[in-house]
Design an enzyme around this catalytic site. Structure first.
Site, PDB file in Angstrom:
ATOM      1  N   GLN A  93       1.015  -1.248   0.007  1.00  0.00           N
ATOM      2  CA  GLN A  93      -0.108  -0.005   0.040  1.00  0.00           C
ATOM      3  C   GLN A  93       0.922   1.240  -0.114  1.00  0.00           C
ATOM      4  O   GLN A  93       0.623   2.078  -0.837  1.00  0.00           O
ATOM      5  CB  GLN A  93      -0.924   0.076   1.339  1.00  0.00           C
ATOM      6  CG  GLN A  93      -1.851   1.248   1.263  1.00  0.00           C
ATOM      7  CD  GLN A  93      -2.880   1.162   2.260  1.00  0.00           C
ATOM      8  OE1 GLN A  93      -3.102   0.203   2.896  1.00  0.00           O
ATOM      9  NE2 GLN A  93      -3.810   2.163   2.238  1.00  0.00           N
ATOM     10  N   GLU A 136      -3.203  -7.592  -1.870  1.00  0.00           N
ATOM     11  CA  GLU A 136      -4.792  -7.404  -1.815  1.00  0.00           C
ATOM     12  C   GLU A 136      -5.105  -6.342  -2.776  1.00  0.00           C
ATOM     13  O   GLU A 136      -4.423  -5.768  -3.191  1.00  0.00           O
ATOM     14  CB  GLU A 136      -5.286  -7.411  -0.603  1.00  0.00           C
ATOM     15  CG  GLU A 136      -4.704  -6.139   0.162  1.00  0.00           C
ATOM     16  CD  GLU A 136      -5.589  -4.948   0.187  1.00  0.00           C
ATOM     17  OE1 GLU A 136      -6.790  -5.176   0.143  1.00  0.00           O
ATOM     18  OE2 GLU A 136      -5.162  -3.998   0.141  1.00  0.00           O
ATOM     19  N   GLY A 152       3.223  -6.034   6.037  1.00  0.00           N
ATOM     20  CA  GLY A 152       3.366  -7.523   5.554  1.00  0.00           C
ATOM     21  C   GLY A 152       3.938  -7.605   4.103  1.00  0.00           C
ATOM     22  O   GLY A 152       5.037  -8.107   3.839  1.00  0.00           O
ATOM     23  N   THR A 153       3.438  -6.640   3.307  1.00  0.00           N
ATOM     24  CA  THR A 153       3.472  -6.642   1.893  1.00  0.00           C
ATOM     25  C   THR A 153       4.894  -5.933   1.605  1.00  0.00           C
ATOM     26  O   THR A 153       5.717  -6.693   1.028  1.00  0.00           O
ATOM     27  CB  THR A 153       2.520  -6.460   0.840  1.00  0.00           C
ATOM     28  OG1 THR A 153       1.256  -7.061   1.214  1.00  0.00           O
ATOM     29  CG2 THR A 153       2.702  -6.723  -0.662  1.00  0.00           C
ATOM     30  N   THR A 184       1.042   1.838  13.086  1.00  0.00           N
ATOM     31  CA  THR A 184      -0.023   1.085  12.376  1.00  0.00           C
ATOM     32  C   THR A 184      -0.149  -0.434  12.729  1.00  0.00           C
ATOM     33  O   THR A 184      -1.163  -0.710  12.225  1.00  0.00           O
ATOM     34  CB  THR A 184       0.082   1.425  11.001  1.00  0.00           C
ATOM     35  OG1 THR A 184       1.157   0.831  10.332  1.00  0.00           O
ATOM     36  CG2 THR A 184       0.246   2.853  10.501  1.00  0.00           C
ATOM     37  N   ASN A 199       7.085   8.504   8.424  1.00  0.00           N
ATOM     38  CA  ASN A 199       5.898   9.234   8.590  1.00  0.00           C
ATOM     39  C   ASN A 199       5.974  10.212   9.653  1.00  0.00           C
ATOM     40  O   ASN A 199       5.244  11.398   9.242  1.00  0.00           O
ATOM     41  CB  ASN A 199       4.684   8.452   8.705  1.00  0.00           C
ATOM     42  CG  ASN A 199       4.512   7.539   7.479  1.00  0.00           C
ATOM     43  OD1 ASN A 199       4.940   7.879   6.250  1.00  0.00           O
ATOM     44  ND2 ASN A 199       3.706   6.537   7.399  1.00  0.00           N
ATOM     45  N   ASN A 230       2.807  11.976   1.038  1.00  0.00           N
ATOM     46  CA  ASN A 230       3.334  11.528  -0.431  1.00  0.00           C
ATOM     47  C   ASN A 230       3.564  12.492  -1.172  1.00  0.00           C
ATOM     48  O   ASN A 230       4.509  12.508  -2.001  1.00  0.00           O
ATOM     49  CB  ASN A 230       1.939  10.471  -1.030  1.00  0.00           C
ATOM     50  CG  ASN A 230       1.879   9.357   0.119  1.00  0.00           C
ATOM     51  OD1 ASN A 230       2.829   9.061   0.778  1.00  0.00           O
ATOM     52  ND2 ASN A 230       0.794   8.545  -0.159  1.00  0.00           N
ATOM     53  N   GLU A 235      25.918   7.410  -9.700  1.00  0.00           N
ATOM     54  CA  GLU A 235      26.753   8.259  -9.096  1.00  0.00           C
ATOM     55  C   GLU A 235      26.442   8.478  -7.428  1.00  0.00           C
ATOM     56  O   GLU A 235      27.428   8.800  -6.662  1.00  0.00           O
ATOM     57  CB  GLU A 235      26.709   9.650  -9.937  1.00  0.00           C
ATOM     58  CG  GLU A 235      27.608   9.792 -10.976  1.00  0.00           C
ATOM     59  CD  GLU A 235      27.555  11.199 -11.842  1.00  0.00           C
ATOM     60  OE1 GLU A 235      27.624  12.164 -10.890  1.00  0.00           O
ATOM     61  OE2 GLU A 235      27.433  11.095 -13.033  1.00  0.00           O
TER      62      GLU A 235
END
Length: 447
Positions: free
Chosen positions: A11, A71, A144-145, A179, A206, A228, A254
Site C-alpha cells: 500500500q 490484496e 507485511g507486503t 499502524t 511518516n 506522499n 553516481e
C-alpha cells in the site's frame, strides 16, 4: 538510453508511486491518458524523459513501472483513479489475499504465489529498455507486503539483475505513530535483506514528515496524500537529472559511488527545501545559501533522527531551478566552515552537487508553493543508526517473550531467522558506530 524501472510494493509503495507519477506527468507535460502534446519525435526514444517513460507507436507514454500488492483494494484505486489510462493493465498486479501485516506471509506463503508473474512483467519492462540502468524500489517495512514481498523481490532481482543498481525508498516505522503491533518484527526482518540486496536506501518516516507538514505547511491534520506529495518532491528532485538534460547531471550509479563508503553503510537521510505554503511564499525570497542551510537543519530531515548527533560521511545536493554553480560553491563553502555540520575526518570533501535548470513543479491544489529554486539533500550520516536502535529496542521487548512469533512460524518461517536478522542489525549499528568513531582514536595519538 539509461532506463530506470520503478517497482512499487504494498500500500505505501503504491500510494507514494501514485504521487510520483502524477508529479512526473506534470513536469513533462504528459496528460493522464499518456499523450504528450509537446513531444514532436514520437516513437523515437531519444528524449531524456524516456528513461522513465516508454513510447508506443500511437504516441502514448507509458511509465516503466510495476505496481504490486497482495490484496486488490489499493491497486483498484489506481485502476479507477485519474491516471488509470496511463498504465498498462499488466503493470498493476494484485492478489486476492492480504499479507496481514505478517512478513512471513509476504515472503513465504502468499508472496511466493505472485513473485513469478511480477518477475515476468519486470523482464518484459527490461526487454523494452536499450540500456537498463537500475531499479527504484518503493515500499514500507512495517507492513507485511512491503516488508515480506519487498524482500523477496529484491532477493530475486539480485539473482536476475545482479549488476544493476537498486535504490530503495523505504518508509520505516515512526517512534510514536504505529499502524501495527508487529512493525518491529517486520522491519528487522526486512532490513536484513535491504542490507544485502540494495545499493542505496533512502529512509523515510511518516512522523518526521507529519511534523514538517504541520510546522512548515501549517496543515493541522496531515493526510497520507500530504505526506506522499512531499515524498514525491524529494524523489522527483533525485531523478530530475535522469529525466531532464541539466547543467551538472547525476546518474544513479553516481549516487552509489559518492554516498556509500562501505557496502553495508548505505542507509541515507533525505531533506528538502524550501517547504513552504502558498500563503507564506509571497513574502519570502529563497536564496541558494538559505535553502542550503535549511536542508542541514535537523527539522527538515525526513526521518526521526538528529543529524547533529552523528557525523556526515557524504552528501549529495541536488539543486533545481534558477541556480548557478558559483552560488552553490559559495553555499557549500559556508556549510563547511560551520561547526554544526560535522564530517568524519577521513572524508574531508564530502559534497556531491547536481544542478538542473528545470524549476520545481507543484501539483495544482497541492500544499507546496511554486518556487524559483529548490534543493534536495541525500546524506550519509551516522545518526541514521538511531532509527535502527529504536526499532531494535522494541523488537527485543517483544521477542524476549516470543510474543506474536507463532504467526510467523505458522507461515513457514524458522525462529532462527529472527535472531539472525536481529544480529545483522546489531552488526550494522556497530558498523555505524565504528565509522563515526575513527576520529577519537587519531586524536589521542596527536596529543
Amino acid at each position: 538510453m539509461r532506463e530506470i524501472i520503478s517497482i512499487h510494493i504494498g500500500q505505501a509503495g503504491i500510494q507514494v508511486g501514485n504521487s510520483c507519477w502524477e508529479l512526473y506527468c506534470l513536469e513533462h507535460g504528459i496528460q493522464p491518458d499518456g499523450l504528450m502534446p509537446s513531444d514532436t519525435s514520437l516513437g523515437v526514444a531519444r528524449d531524456a524523459f524516456n528513461t522513465f517513460f516508454s513510447e508506443t507507436g500511437a504516441g502514448k507514454h507509458v511509465p516503466r513501472a510495476l505496481f504490486v500488492d497482495l490484496e486488490p483494494t489499493v491497486i483498484d484505486e489506481v485502476k479507477t483513479g485519474p491516471y488509470r489510462q496511463l498504465f498498462h493493465p499488466e503493470q498493476l498486479i494484485s492478489y486476492k489475499e492480504d499479507a496481514a501485516n505478517n512478513f512471513a506471509r509476504g515472503h513465504y506463503t502468499v508472496g511466493r504465489e505472485i513473485v513469478d508473474p511480477c518477475l515476468d512483467r519486470i523482464r518484459k519492462l527490461a526487454d523494452n529498455c536499450t540500456g537498463l540502468q537500475g531499479f527504484l524500489v518503493f515500499n514500507a517495512v512495517g507492513g507485511g507486503t512491503g516488508s515480506g514481498l519487498g524482500s523477496l523481490l529484491l532477493e530475486r532481482l539480485s539473482v536476475d539483475y545482479g549488476r544493476k543498481s537498486k535504490l530503495g525508498f523505504t518508509i520505516y516505522p515512526s517512534p510514536q505513530i504505529s499502524t501495527a503491533v508487529v512493525e518491529p518484527y517486520n522491519s528487522v526482518l526486512s532490513t536484513h535483506s535491504l542490507i544485502e540486496h540494495t545499493d542505496v536506501v533512502v529512509l523515510l518516516d511518516n512522523e518526521a514528515i507529519y511534523d514538517i507538514c504541520k510546522r512548515s505547511l501549517d496543515i493541522e491534520r496531515p493526510t497520507y496524500t500530504n505526506l506522499n506529495r512531499l515524498i514525491s518532491q524529494v524523489i522527483s528532485s533525485l531523478t530530475t537529472s535522469l529525466r531532464f538534460d541539466g547543467a551538472i547531471n547525476v546518474d544513479i550509479t553516481e549516487f552509489q559511488t559518492n554516498l556509500v563508503p562501505y557496502p553495508r553503510i548505505h542507509f541515507m537521510l533525505s531533506s528538502y527545501a524550501p517547504i513552504i505554503s502558498v500563503e507564506k511564499a509571497y513574502h519570502e525570497q529563497h536564496s541558494v545559501p538559505e535553502i542550503t542551510n535549511s536542508v542541514f537543519e535537523s527539522s527538515s530531515v525526513m526521518a526521526k533522527c538528529d543529524p547533529r548527533h552523528g557525523k556526515y560521511m557524504a552528501c549529495c545536493l541536488m539543486y533545481r531551478g534558477d541556480v548557478v554553480p558559483k552560488d552553490v560553491n559559495a553555499a557549500v563553502h559556508s556549510i563547511k566552515t560551520k561547526r554544526t555540520v560535522q564530517f568524519v575526518d577521513w572524508c574531508p570533501t564530502g559534497f556531491k552537487c547536481g544542478i538542473n535548470y528545470q524549476p520545481p513543479t507543484v501539483v495544482p491544489g497541492g500544499d507546496l508553493a511554486k518556487v524559483q529554486r529548490a534543493v534536495c539533500m541525500i546524506s550519509n550520516n551516522t545518526a541514521v543508526a538511531e532509527v535502527f536502535s529504536r526499532i531494535d529496542r522494541k523488537f527485543d521487548l517483544m521477542y524476549a517473550k516470543r510474543a506474536f512469533v507463532h504467526w510467523y512460524v505458522g507461515e513457514g518461517m524458522e525462529e532462527g531467522e529472527f535472531s539472525e536478522a536481529r544480529e545483522d542489525l546489531a552488526a550494522l549499528e556497530k558498523d555505524y558506530e565504528e565509522v563515526g568513531a575513527e576520529v577519537e582514536e587519531d586524536d589521542e595519538e596527536e596529543y
